[in-house]
Design an enzyme around this catalytic site. Structure first.
Site, PDB file in Angstrom:
ATOM      1  N   CYS A  74     -18.190  15.619 -43.417  1.00  0.00           N
ATOM      2  CA  CYS A  74     -17.517  16.691 -42.691  1.00  0.00           C
ATOM      3  C   CYS A  74     -16.180  16.188 -42.177  1.00  0.00           C
ATOM      4  O   CYS A  74     -16.122  15.181 -41.462  1.00  0.00           O
ATOM      5  CB  CYS A  74     -18.374  17.170 -41.518  1.00  0.00           C
ATOM      6  SG  CYS A  74     -17.480  18.273 -40.409  1.00  0.00           S
ATOM      7  N   CYS A 123     -24.202   7.262 -26.323  1.00  0.00           N
ATOM      8  CA  CYS A 123     -25.101   6.977 -25.217  1.00  0.00           C
ATOM      9  C   CYS A 123     -26.070   5.851 -25.530  1.00  0.00           C
ATOM     10  O   CYS A 123     -26.878   5.483 -24.699  1.00  0.00           O
ATOM     11  CB  CYS A 123     -25.892   8.225 -24.845  1.00  0.00           C
ATOM     12  SG  CYS A 123     -27.025   8.765 -26.137  1.00  0.00           S
ATOM     13  N   ARG A 125     -63.324  14.394  -5.510  1.00  0.00           N
ATOM     14  CA  ARG A 125     -62.477  15.434  -4.943  1.00  0.00           C
ATOM     15  C   ARG A 125     -63.354  16.395  -4.157  1.00  0.00           C
ATOM     16  O   ARG A 125     -64.581  16.368  -4.265  1.00  0.00           O
ATOM     17  CB  ARG A 125     -61.837  16.220  -6.074  1.00  0.00           C
ATOM     18  CG  ARG A 125     -60.445  15.791  -6.429  1.00  0.00           C
ATOM     19  CD  ARG A 125     -60.222  16.118  -7.849  1.00  0.00           C
ATOM     20  NE  ARG A 125     -58.973  16.809  -8.104  1.00  0.00           N
ATOM     21  CZ  ARG A 125     -58.821  17.662  -9.114  1.00  0.00           C
ATOM     22  NH1 ARG A 125     -59.846  17.965  -9.868  1.00  0.00           N
ATOM     23  NH2 ARG A 125     -57.658  18.217  -9.339  1.00  0.00           N
ATOM     24  N   HIS A 159     -24.442  16.166 -26.801  1.00  0.00           N
ATOM     25  CA  HIS A 159     -23.446  15.528 -25.954  1.00  0.00           C
ATOM     26  C   HIS A 159     -22.360  16.525 -25.614  1.00  0.00           C
ATOM     27  O   HIS A 159     -21.883  16.587 -24.484  1.00  0.00           O
ATOM     28  CB  HIS A 159     -22.836  14.320 -26.666  1.00  0.00           C
ATOM     29  CG  HIS A 159     -23.685  13.105 -26.551  1.00  0.00           C
ATOM     30  ND1 HIS A 159     -24.040  12.581 -25.336  1.00  0.00           N
ATOM     31  CD2 HIS A 159     -24.260  12.324 -27.482  1.00  0.00           C
ATOM     32  CE1 HIS A 159     -24.795  11.511 -25.526  1.00  0.00           C
ATOM     33  NE2 HIS A 159     -24.954  11.339 -26.827  1.00  0.00           N
ATOM     34  N   GLU A 209     -49.852  16.391 -16.883  1.00  0.00           N
ATOM     35  CA  GLU A 209     -50.386  16.613 -18.222  1.00  0.00           C
ATOM     36  C   GLU A 209     -49.302  17.168 -19.123  1.00  0.00           C
ATOM     37  O   GLU A 209     -48.505  17.995 -18.699  1.00  0.00           O
ATOM     38  CB  GLU A 209     -51.501  17.668 -18.186  1.00  0.00           C
ATOM     39  CG  GLU A 209     -52.859  17.141 -17.885  1.00  0.00           C
ATOM     40  CD  GLU A 209     -53.877  18.243 -18.093  1.00  0.00           C
ATOM     41  OE1 GLU A 209     -55.047  17.920 -18.132  1.00  0.00           O
ATOM     42  OE2 GLU A 209     -53.486  19.420 -18.211  1.00  0.00           O
ATOM     43  N   MET A 267     -52.436  11.979 -17.193  1.00  0.00           N
ATOM     44  CA  MET A 267     -52.336  10.825 -16.306  1.00  0.00           C
ATOM     45  C   MET A 267     -53.648  10.632 -15.541  1.00  0.00           C
ATOM     46  O   MET A 267     -54.222  11.593 -15.044  1.00  0.00           O
ATOM     47  CB  MET A 267     -51.185  11.015 -15.315  1.00  0.00           C
ATOM     48  CG  MET A 267     -49.837  11.341 -15.944  1.00  0.00           C
ATOM     49  SD  MET A 267     -49.361  10.163 -17.208  1.00  0.00           S
ATOM     50  CE  MET A 267     -49.186   8.682 -16.229  1.00  0.00           C
ATOM     51  N   HIS A 309     -18.663  23.929 -35.769  1.00  0.00           N
ATOM     52  CA  HIS A 309     -17.391  23.427 -35.236  1.00  0.00           C
ATOM     53  C   HIS A 309     -16.520  24.577 -34.773  1.00  0.00           C
ATOM     54  O   HIS A 309     -15.876  24.505 -33.728  1.00  0.00           O
ATOM     55  CB  HIS A 309     -16.668  22.621 -36.314  1.00  0.00           C
ATOM     56  CG  HIS A 309     -17.261  21.265 -36.507  1.00  0.00           C
ATOM     57  ND1 HIS A 309     -17.322  20.344 -35.502  1.00  0.00           N
ATOM     58  CD2 HIS A 309     -17.832  20.682 -37.588  1.00  0.00           C
ATOM     59  CE1 HIS A 309     -17.898  19.238 -35.950  1.00  0.00           C
ATOM     60  NE2 HIS A 309     -18.221  19.423 -37.214  1.00  0.00           N
ATOM     61  N   HIS A 360     -28.032  15.872 -31.920  1.00  0.00           N
ATOM     62  CA  HIS A 360     -27.790  14.971 -30.812  1.00  0.00           C
ATOM     63  C   HIS A 360     -26.319  15.016 -30.405  1.00  0.00           C
ATOM     64  O   HIS A 360     -25.979  15.136 -29.230  1.00  0.00           O
ATOM     65  CB  HIS A 360     -28.178  13.555 -31.207  1.00  0.00           C
ATOM     66  CG  HIS A 360     -27.988  12.574 -30.103  1.00  0.00           C
ATOM     67  ND1 HIS A 360     -28.923  12.373 -29.122  1.00  0.00           N
ATOM     68  CD2 HIS A 360     -26.951  11.758 -29.797  1.00  0.00           C
ATOM     69  CE1 HIS A 360     -28.486  11.464 -28.269  1.00  0.00           C
ATOM     70  NE2 HIS A 360     -27.283  11.079 -28.654  1.00  0.00           N
TER      71      HIS A 360
END
Length: 894
Positions: A820, A716, A71, A734, A127, A24, A839, A730
């Site tokens: 599945c 989502c 600085r 959840h 960073e 940044m 599972h 993913h």
DNA sequence: CTTGGATGGATCA
DNA sequence: TTGATCCAT
């Protein structure tokens, strides 16, 4: 396990990764500018509270740098150099500087970055390293099938070390399409034959990396308003180095072939890790100044003169080789705060000591609480650091202690105890209140985090076990190194011309679009427009006065800036220069890079002249023209092109959905043995495996709508990379997240109960409000009543059985798939046993925790619905080439 | 008021 | 593992 120190990739993979460093620009200043829009465009610095001489400056924006503010200066000195500078004070809480504002902002940025890769390593508050190898590899494939095309306008503000402009770099790559082996003669001399495939692909892959970098930076800007610079290279060290070469708001590629000439003149101290004592030792004991000079020592020599580890490291670094992996880490490993007590402020009394310990502990306490809510973890260790004045000598010490509770009192008591028992004579003899040794520095930090609940732990071990299992499988397959190697299969010829014409067509189209405006003559005489001018240009454009005037000025700014760079080290400054002292930031004047760049140009000119005859056949002049025009686009392209409400014009043109997309031909293939290819495929799965190993620990489940993604999560709305594993992961997340909420809410309730018991009764406290609801985000107003109603947790079943089975993902690979029965998703047959195991584990976990239906705390939902900015961005993206081309990709591959 | 504060990570004995 | 030290921003 969580403390896994550095990981490294194998030497054979040294050129296989593409690493991004995002840095940044003057971050603290940007945070202030965002908070106070009226400061925009004005010189500004951030000072730390200290009232003495205007406070210590810790960040300076570029307008102020142009006036010589740096600085290390005091606020007063800055005023002298720049009378109208705005000095922002770091907020003061508990009589000490409070930097949480910047930490939060940094996290905001990291949230955006996180979407682009799971291999995100936050290196500091402003960073981060991103390993984007996988995405690059995907795009290389898409490039070959024609479903992805490079778009020149994505390369604005992009530089390549050793090239005048990015256009030349693109040309270089283009030429190689026409004649893939054109550089081999040189390669063979410079590289190990085993590395040739990777070397041949290096430039293209870095260029694709640069495209991604552009997307990353645009997303950061669009979603947070912050600007950043970036470096694109094959490893962290180089990416970091590159990022510093063009700032602010620019990105730099460091091509493999440019490493030797760069290093020949690169002061050793410019390399991260060599800026201090070690670097000096190296220079002294080796008698070198520049990194390139290290090449004359053998690895053994270096090991003998330094030590074994450093010798090997340096030997590699001097060759541009850095094997350190990007280690995913989103959250810090420790939380600490400290304060200096210089001179008269030395702590000399017990009371004072207790007071300050209390302040520090209080801050730690606050931050720990916040951290707990976010991460559901607790610190298990505390460390006290202090510097005592022992007869004139400053003596630093630190003591640690295991931690069970982390309330303020405990922290104070324990830290005081630690100091006491580790000081020979703590109190001055004969006194009850005076310290024998004044304290000049005090710090408390906590760390060694552990997940707050045992349930969470068991969830993690579950994942860990799974990962371990995968590793075993990988090992059986004889895979060791977790790095993906791209190797291409289909040789194609005759495509180079196509690519050229693509650019040519593109440029032609642009020219018509910008009719006339890009024919404005360059105005090299208009040198040194101050930076403020460009900002006002931007404003002017926004107020719809687009045409030639501002255009020409902007262009001349670019020209003059470049010219400045070139003229840099010739004579000192002319009197003309003094008339416009703000045109070149002072740190540029003496910058090594400026000199290097200039020198490169000279070398290049020579080379061009001597090369004229050899490359003539390849219509090099035509390519030069293309380069020049591409360069022009860079300056003209900043014009707002269409209507993009709310997206700043500079960024929006990266996402122009109207943009014509033309496929890029695939490069000619180096031949490859089948065996090697298989190995590489295997190692690709190993990468994924390795990643899931760390996934639970590091990833932020709520933040995974992907920019490069293709499938929307029904839960989502997140965009998920369209590969089976990512989808499944993913979903798993959840689940884990849901579990987490549950546990956290229990924790909170419990904490609430005990707090209520302890402190009588405050007013009817609402059911613990976990997230401070601080961020005054634009959209928060709209979603008031119905949408934020608590979601029943029984929706957890949804994770196990989505409403409808997903379409079988269009084959990313040709692996056979199966549905599945448990979760109605398609899974590679090979992975099915493991999938079922998962599972099973989940069920087990449920029973273990005796999950009941409860209500969820409302505020935690906030993140699960992406802010409108995200939505907008995603939808924008979906309409762009990415989406378009991906469908194309699938139809083609089937 | 003493030479850049506060913060965090890594390394090594 | 701990404490001292270094490094970087």
């Amino acid at each position: 396990m969580s403390n896994s120190t550095r990981a490294f990739v194998g030497m054979q993979n040294k050129y296989d990764r593409v690493v991004l460093l995002v840095d940044m620009d003057c971050f603290f200043c940007q945070v202030e500018e965002k908070q106070h829009p009226e400061y925009q465009g004005k010189p500004l610095a951030v000072v730390q509270y200290n009232p003495w001489r205007g406070g210590g400056i810790i960040a300076v924006n570029y307008a102020a740098r142009a006036k010589g503010v740096t600085r290390h200066m005091r606020g007063d000195e800055a005023k002298e150099l720049c009378h109208d500078i705005i000095l922002c004070k770091v907020p003061n809480i508990r009589e000490k500087a409070d930097t949480s504002k910047y930490r939060d902002a940094g996290k905001e940025v990291a949230n955006v970055l996180q979407r682009f890769t799971q291999l995100l390593e936050r290196a500091s508050v402003d960073e981060a390293y991103l390993d984007i190898t996988e995405t690059v590899n995907q795009r290389v494939e898409q490039l070959q099938t024609g479903s992805f095309a490079l778009k020149p306008e994505e390369l604005v503000n992009c530089h390549a070390v050793g090239y005048d402009n990015i256009g030349e770099y693109v040309n270089k790559i283009t030429n190689r399409f026409a004649n893939p082996y054109v550089d081999d003669e040189r390669y063979v001399l410079a590289y190990d034959p085993n590395d040739l495939p990777a070397v041949r692909q290096s430039d293209l892959r870095l260029l694709i990396g640069a495209c991604i970098a552009g997307e990353v930076r645009a997303a950061v800007k669009a979603e947070t308003g912050y600007e950043c610079s970036a470096g694109i290279a094959h490893n962290k060290i180089l990416a970091k180095l590159a990022a510093g070469m063009n700032k602010p708001n620019k990105q730099t590629i460091l091509p493999l072939a440019q490493i030797p000439p760069l290093f020949d003149q690169l002061p050793v101290g410019k390399i991260k890790g060599m800026g201090g004592k070690f670097g000096e030792t190296v220079c002294e004991t080796l008698g070198v100044k520049f990194l390139g000079q290290v090449l004359k020592y053998s690895e053994k020599d270096l090991q003998r003169k330094l030590d074994e580890k450093s010798g090997t490291w340096l030997h590699n670094i001097a060759r541009g080789i850095d094997l350190e992996a990007v280690t995913p880490r989103f959250y810090s490993k420790s939380i600490g705060c400290c304060k200096k007590f210089p001179g008269r402020n030395n702590i000399t009394g017990l009371k004072t000591l207790q007071h300050w310990l209390g302040e520090l502990a209080s801050e730690i306490n606050d931050r720990l609480e916040k951290d707990f809510i976010e991460n559901n973890r607790k610190a298990k260790q505390m460390v006290v650091q202090y510097v005592q004045d022992i007869d004139g000598q400053e003596v630093a010490s630190s003591r640690s202690m295991p931690l069970n509770q982390c309330d303020q009192e405990t922290l104070v008591k324990q830290s005081l105890e630690l100091i006491k028992t580790n000081t020979k004579t703590f109190l001055r003899p004969g006194s009850e209140a005076a310290l024998n040794n004044a304290i000049k520095f005090l710090g408390i930090s906590v760390g060694k985090f552990e997940s707050a609940s045992s349930a969470q732990n068991s969830l993690q071990t579950m994942f860990a076990n799974q990962a371990a299992k995968k590793r075993r499988i990988s090992v059986e397959e004889g895979v060791e190194k977790p790095v993906v190697v791209v190797e291409q299969t289909k040789p194609k010829q005759t495509e180079g011309g196509k690519m050229k014409s693509f650019f040519a067509n593109y440029l032609q189209a642009r020219k018509e679009e910008h009719n006339g405006t890009d024919k404005v003559d360059k105005m090299p005489s208009e040198e040194g427009l101050p930076k403020e001018e460009t900002k006002s240009d931007k404003l002017a454009e926004e107020t719809a006065t687009p045409l030639n005037a501002s255009e020409a000025r902007k262009k001349s700014f670019f020209e003059s800036f470049k010219k400045k760079m070139m003229d840099e080290s010739v004579p000192k400054d002319s009197s003309d220069d003094k008339a416009t002292p703000t045109s070149t930031p002072p740190e540029f004047r003496e910058s090594f890079f400026v000199k290097y760049l200039k020198q490169q140009r000279e070398v290049k000119k020579d080379a061009e002249q001597s090369n004229e005859n050899t490359s003539k056949a390849d219509n090099s002049s035509e390519m030069q023209d293309l380069a020049a025009e591409l360069d022009d686009i860079e300056s003209t392209n900043n014009e707002p092109q269409q209507t993009y409400e709310s997206v700043p014009p500079e960024q929006s043109n990266n996402y122009n959905p109207q943009q014509e997309v033309v496929a890029l031909p695939s490069p000619e293939q180096p031949s490859t043995s089948k065996r090697k290819l298989e190995q590489q495929n295997a190692s690709e799965t190993a990468t994924l495996t390795d990643f899931t190993n760390t996934y639970v620990e590091y990833a932020r489940p709520e933040l995974r709508p992907g920019l490069i993604s293709f499938v929307k999560c029904e839960e989502c709305g997140a965009q998920i990379p369209d590969d089976v594993k990512a989808l499944q992961t993913h979903r798993d997340h959840h689940f884990a997240q849901q579990l987490n909420r549950q546990l956290r809410s229990e924790q909170r309730e419990e904490a609430q109960r005990s707090r209520l018991n302890a402190t009588k009764t405050t007013a009817a406290s609402p059911p613990a409000k976990p997230v401070p609801a601080k961020k005054a985000k634009k959209a928060s107003g709209a979603t008031a009543a119905p949408t934020t109603t608590p979601k029943p947790v029984n929706s957890i079943t949804k994770f196990l059985a989505p409403k409808q089975p997903l379409e079988p993902p269009p084959s990313c690979s040709n692996a056979p798939m199966e549905l599945c029965a448990e979760c109605k998703t398609y899974v590679k047959s090979v992975d099915m046993p493991e999938h079922l195991d998962f599972h099973m584990a989940k069920k087990l976990q449920r029973e273990l925790n005796q999950l009941e239906v409860r209500t969820i705390i409302t505020a935690t939902n906030k993140k699960s619905t992406p802010p409108p900015a995200n939505k907008k961005l995603n939808s924008t993206l979906n309409s762009t080439s990415a989406n378009h081309s991906i469908t194309k990709f699938f139809t083609q591959s089937n």
